[in-house]
Design an enzyme around this catalytic site. Structure first.
Site, short mmCIF file in Angstrom:
data_model
loop_
_atom_site.label_atom_id
_atom_site.label_comp_id
_atom_site.label_asym_id
_atom_site.label_seq_id
_atom_site.Cartn_x
_atom_site.Cartn_y
_atom_site.Cartn_z
N ARG A 111 0.81 -1.21 0.00
CA ARG A 111 0.00 0.00 0.00
C ARG A 111 0.85 1.26 0.00
O ARG A 111 0.28 2.35 -0.03
CB ARG A 111 -0.84 0.01 1.27
CG ARG A 111 -2.29 -0.32 1.08
CD ARG A 111 -2.88 -0.38 2.47
NE ARG A 111 -4.25 -0.09 2.51
CZ ARG A 111 -5.21 -1.02 2.50
NH1 ARG A 111 -4.93 -2.29 2.38
NH2 ARG A 111 -6.45 -0.66 2.60
N ARG B 95 -17.75 -4.06 9.49
CA ARG B 95 -16.46 -3.50 9.93
C ARG B 95 -16.64 -2.11 10.51
O ARG B 95 -17.40 -1.30 9.98
CB ARG B 95 -15.52 -3.41 8.73
CG ARG B 95 -14.81 -4.72 8.48
CD ARG B 95 -14.08 -4.76 7.16
NE ARG B 95 -13.27 -3.60 6.87
CZ ARG B 95 -12.49 -3.50 5.79
NH1 ARG B 95 -12.44 -4.52 4.93
NH2 ARG B 95 -11.78 -2.43 5.57
N ARG C 84 -10.20 6.80 4.01
CA ARG C 84 -9.51 5.67 3.36
C ARG C 84 -9.25 5.98 1.89
O ARG C 84 -8.20 5.63 1.35
CB ARG C 84 -10.35 4.39 3.50
CG ARG C 84 -10.27 3.80 4.91
CD ARG C 84 -11.45 2.92 5.25
NE ARG C 84 -11.58 1.76 4.40
CZ ARG C 84 -12.67 1.00 4.32
NH1 ARG C 84 -13.72 1.29 5.08
NH2 ARG C 84 -12.70 -0.05 3.54
P1 AP5 Z 1 -8.38 -3.58 4.05
O1 AP5 Z 1 -9.07 -4.62 4.81
O2 AP5 Z 1 -7.37 -3.97 3.04
O3 AP5 Z 1 -9.47 -2.64 3.41
P2 AP5 Z 1 -9.52 -1.78 2.06
O4 AP5 Z 1 -8.34 -1.68 1.20
O5 AP5 Z 1 -10.07 -0.49 2.54
O6 AP5 Z 1 -10.42 -2.57 1.14
P3 AP5 Z 1 -11.75 -3.24 1.47
O7 AP5 Z 1 -11.51 -4.53 2.17
O8 AP5 Z 1 -12.64 -2.23 2.13
O9 AP5 Z 1 -12.34 -3.46 0.01
P4 AP5 Z 1 -12.16 -4.66 -1.02
O10 AP5 Z 1 -11.44 -4.10 -2.21
O11 AP5 Z 1 -11.61 -5.88 -0.39
O12 AP5 Z 1 -13.67 -4.85 -1.42
P5 AP5 Z 1 -14.69 -6.08 -1.17
O13 AP5 Z 1 -14.33 -7.22 -2.05
O14 AP5 Z 1 -14.88 -6.35 0.27
O15 AP5 Z 1 -7.67 -2.58 5.07
C1 AP5 Z 1 -8.35 -2.10 6.21
C2 AP5 Z 1 -7.40 -1.24 7.05
O16 AP5 Z 1 -6.32 -2.05 7.53
C3 AP5 Z 1 -6.72 -0.08 6.31
O17 AP5 Z 1 -7.54 1.06 6.27
C4 AP5 Z 1 -5.47 0.10 7.15
O18 AP5 Z 1 -5.74 0.78 8.35
C5 AP5 Z 1 -5.08 -1.33 7.50
N1 AP5 Z 1 -4.20 -1.95 6.52
C6 AP5 Z 1 -4.46 -3.06 5.75
N2 AP5 Z 1 -3.43 -3.35 4.95
C7 AP5 Z 1 -2.49 -2.42 5.19
C8 AP5 Z 1 -1.20 -2.16 4.64
N3 AP5 Z 1 -0.68 -2.95 3.67
N4 AP5 Z 1 -0.50 -1.10 5.11
C9 AP5 Z 1 -0.99 -0.30 6.09
N5 AP5 Z 1 -2.22 -0.48 6.64
C10 AP5 Z 1 -2.96 -1.53 6.19
O19 AP5 Z 1 -16.02 -5.43 -1.77
C11 AP5 Z 1 -16.68 -4.34 -1.12
C12 AP5 Z 1 -18.21 -4.53 -1.19
O20 AP5 Z 1 -18.63 -4.39 -2.55
C13 AP5 Z 1 -18.68 -5.92 -0.74
O21 AP5 Z 1 -19.91 -5.77 -0.07
C14 AP5 Z 1 -18.86 -6.70 -2.05
O22 AP5 Z 1 -19.89 -7.68 -1.93
C15 AP5 Z 1 -19.25 -5.60 -3.02
N6 AP5 Z 1 -18.71 -5.82 -4.37
C16 AP5 Z 1 -17.48 -6.34 -4.69
N7 AP5 Z 1 -17.31 -6.36 -6.04
C17 AP5 Z 1 -18.46 -5.81 -6.57
C18 AP5 Z 1 -18.88 -5.55 -7.92
N8 AP5 Z 1 -18.12 -5.85 -8.98
N9 AP5 Z 1 -20.11 -4.98 -8.09
C19 AP5 Z 1 -20.89 -4.66 -7.02
N10 AP5 Z 1 -20.54 -4.91 -5.72
C20 AP5 Z 1 -19.33 -5.47 -5.51
MG MG Z 2 -10.91 -6.35 1.54
#
Ligand code: AP5
Ligand code: MG
Ligand code: ZN
Length: 214
Positions: free
Chosen positions: A88, A161, A172
């Site tokens: 990241r 979450r 974010r």
């Molecule tokens: P993290 O858990 O990685 O969260 P994020 O990057 O904010 O991403 P998300 O998990 O929110 O989204 P996603 O892309 O996985 O989407 P999803 O598939 O769930 O990080 C959380 C926190 O941890 C960070 O803020 C930070 O504090 C810390 N952290 C983590 N890694 C770090 C690092 N490397 N360095 C520093 N800090 C770190 O999909 C989202 C929703 O949309 C779901 O409900 C899904 O069903 C829906 N959906 C998915 N695809 C589609 C589609 N094509 N059409 C419609 N709906 C869809």
């Molecule tokens: Mg995720």
């Protein structure tokens, strides 16, 4: 095959990683999931990470690089690793290159999942997961086939979450543009970058990712 899913919060990294696990037997390495496990277990890392995560800021490079380094020592990663939410920052990307070289692993593709911000906010605010198996759902886009019952494990227990609210999500997104989006140029320069339309339906995105991996 080892790949990175790169994209803003809510882009669908976790959703697509879990599909790749089911279809290709790869392993999902989500630093977000690992950090949430550390928070739930009350470890020292979890205590340091909790408030930072709730606000939508990044935990330190040192912590996440340490977590990934330990995880890459486990034998199951030989089936292929999907890096989800890591790296990241540029420092994390450099550290990953070194770790992979050291362990004799290649990086086969970096898949950028492109989305627009308003769609992302809607996705994240509507998201919930199974408390038992972690399967991801959405109140509009991906509801369980039988209401209140997890499709995968039959559990009735779901969770949200703490960082899936509009304020934390806007932060974010800012953090993504500032700290993480430079990785798009970084991996483009290395010749590893591919892009998919993250706003398409889930199965369309799955097909686009499959095409990137052939
Ligand atoms: P993290 O858990 O990685 O969260 P994020 O990057 O904010 O991403 P998300 O998990 O929110 O989204 P996603 O892309 O996985 O989407 P999803 O598939 O769930 O990080 C959380 C926190 O941890 C960070 O803020 C930070 O504090 C810390 N952290 C983590 N890694 C770090 C690092 N490397 N360095 C520093 N800090 C770190 O999909 C989202 C929703 O949309 C779901 O409900 C899904 O069903 C829906 N959906 C998915 N695809 C589609 C589609 N094509 N059409 C419609 N709906 C869809
Ligand atoms: Mg995720
Ligand atoms: Zn479940």
């Amino acid at each position: 095959m080892n790949i990175i899913l790169l994209g803003p919060p809510g882009a669908g990294k976790g959703t697509q990683a879990r599909i790749l696990v089911d279809h290709k037997g790869m392993v999902q390495l989500s630093t977000g999931d690992m950090l949430r496990e550390a928070v739930a277990a009350g470890t020292e890392i979890g205590k340091q990470a909790k408030a930072v995560m709730d606000a939508g800021d990044l935990v330190t490079d040192e912590i996440v690089i340490g977590i990934i380094s330990d995880r890459l020592d486990q034998p199951d990663v030989s089936g292929g690793a999907i890096f989800d939410g890591f790296p990241r920052t540029l420092a994390q990307a450099d550290a990953l290159s070194e770790l992979l070289a050291h362990k004799g692993m290649a990086l086969d593709a970096v898949v950028e999942m492109r989305c627009d911000d308003e769609a992302l906010i809607e996705r994240v605010v509507g998201r919930f997961t199974c408390a038992v198996c972690g399967e991801g759902y959405h109140s509009t886009f991906k509801t369980p086939q039988k209401e209140g019952v997890c499709d995968k494990c039959g559990s009735h227990d779901f969770k949200h979450r703490p960082d899936d609210n509009e304020d934390a999500m806007r932060n974010r997104l800012l953090v993504y543009y500032k700290e993480t989006s430079p990785l798009i140029g970084y991996y483009h320069a290395k010749g590893a970058l591919k892009a998919v339309d993250g706003t398409a339906d889930i199965d369309v995105v799955t097909a686009q990712i499959a095409a990137c991996l052939t």
